[in-house]
Every structure is written in C-alpha cells, then in structure tokens.
Write a protein that holds these residues in place. Sequence first.
Motif, PDB file in Angstrom:
ATOM      1  N   TYR A  61       0.991  -1.153   0.090  1.00 16.78           N
ATOM      2  CA  TYR A  61       0.068   0.025  -0.037  1.00 16.78           C
ATOM      3  C   TYR A  61       0.886   1.474  -0.061  1.00 16.78           C
ATOM      4  N   ASN A  62       1.752   1.271   0.835  1.00 13.42           N
ATOM      5  CA  ASN A  62       2.566   2.455   0.980  1.00 13.42           C
ATOM      6  C   ASN A  62       3.560   2.659  -0.502  1.00 13.42           C
ATOM      7  N   ARG A  63       4.224   1.642  -1.038  1.00 12.96           N
ATOM      8  CA  ARG A  63       4.948   1.902  -1.992  1.00 12.96           C
ATOM      9  C   ARG A  63       3.967   2.301  -3.129  1.00 12.96           C
ATOM     10  N   LEU A  64       2.836   1.605  -3.234  1.00 15.49           N
ATOM     11  CA  LEU A  64       1.726   2.341  -4.490  1.00 15.49           C
ATOM     12  C   LEU A  64       1.505   3.787  -4.013  1.00 15.49           C
ATOM     13  N   PRO A  68       3.384   5.269  -7.560  1.00 15.57           N
ATOM     14  CA  PRO A  68       2.598   4.567  -8.337  1.00 15.57           C
ATOM     15  C   PRO A  68       3.089   3.473  -9.462  1.00 15.57           C
ATOM     16  N   SER A  69       4.431   3.974  -9.772  1.00 13.08           N
ATOM     17  CA  SER A  69       5.086   3.154 -10.756  1.00 13.08           C
ATOM     18  C   SER A  69       5.921   2.002  -9.943  1.00 13.08           C
ATOM     19  N   ALA A  70       5.997   1.696  -8.729  1.00 14.48           N
ATOM     20  CA  ALA A  70       6.387   0.765  -8.098  1.00 14.48           C
ATOM     21  C   ALA A  70       6.002  -0.759  -8.620  1.00 14.48           C
ATOM     22  N   VAL A  71       7.173  -1.529  -8.780  1.00 12.69           N
ATOM     23  CA  VAL A  71       6.803  -3.012  -9.332  1.00 12.69           C
ATOM     24  C   VAL A  71       6.522  -3.952  -8.201  1.00 12.69           C
ATOM     25  N   ILE A  72       5.431  -4.646  -8.231  1.00  9.52           N
ATOM     26  CA  ILE A  72       5.114  -5.445  -7.159  1.00  9.52           C
ATOM     27  C   ILE A  72       4.284  -6.647  -7.736  1.00  9.52           C
ATOM     28  N   ASP A  73       4.827  -7.766  -7.069  1.00  9.44           N
ATOM     29  CA  ASP A  73       4.406  -9.180  -7.926  1.00  9.44           C
ATOM     30  C   ASP A  73       2.896  -9.281  -7.973  1.00  9.44           C
TER      31      ASP A  73
END
Length: 124
Positions: A61-64, A68-73
């Motif tokens: 949640y915090n990364r996004l 917003p361009s963070a890469v999450i599995d």
Amino acid sequence: FEYWVAVHRHNRVGWADRSAKPRGITDHEFMMHCIAKRAGGSFVEFVGNVTRWNADFSTSYNRLKHDPSAVIDLSLLSDLVRSGRLLLFGLLADRVSGTRTPTRKLFGHHAYDSLRSRLRDRYA
C-alpha cells in the motif's frame, strides 16, 4: 481502510484507539492490525499469519501510494486486494448487522477456498 478507521476513531470506538500503538510500527500497520483484530479469528485463520499479511499489505500500500510506478508481484497484489476487499466488506456487514456473524460466514465460505489456500500457503 483509513476512512473506516478514522470514522471509528472520531466516534471513540475502542478497537480503533491509536493510544496503544507500539513504537517501531507504522500508523498504517497499526491501523491494519486493529482492523484484522476487529475482524477476529475467522480472518486470521483465512490468511494464515495475519502479522505477515499485514506487513505485505501495508508495505505494498505504501509503495503504491508514494510511487504508483512501483513494481509489485501481480499475484501478491491481486491476493492482497481481494483479501482486503473481503475484509472491508466483512467489517461493514458486521457493523450493519450488529454481530460478527457476517465476517465469520464470509471467511468460512467455500467460494473463497482458492484465495484462502494461496494466502495460507504464502503466510503459514
């Protein structure tokens, strides 16, 4: 979740009280801890290890939120979104009904066996 907790804090509902927040835990992690605790054992059993689920949920949640361009599995993100949506729906249904029966039934329903299995495999 932030609005849900804020409304309950404003109404001075005990489970949403932030005065018990331990040091070293972010506000979001503590908020999600309070929500998971409010949902009860059925949610804990559904995810396997609610502390690890909470850490992944809050981190993602915090990364996004901040990038917003963070890469999450994508499989992790999908499972977190689906389980978070069910959690919020269960809490709302509990609030409307005045009991915790909706949450118990929701997280025990066979329709979510696939999600339950993936979460338990990830967090057991």
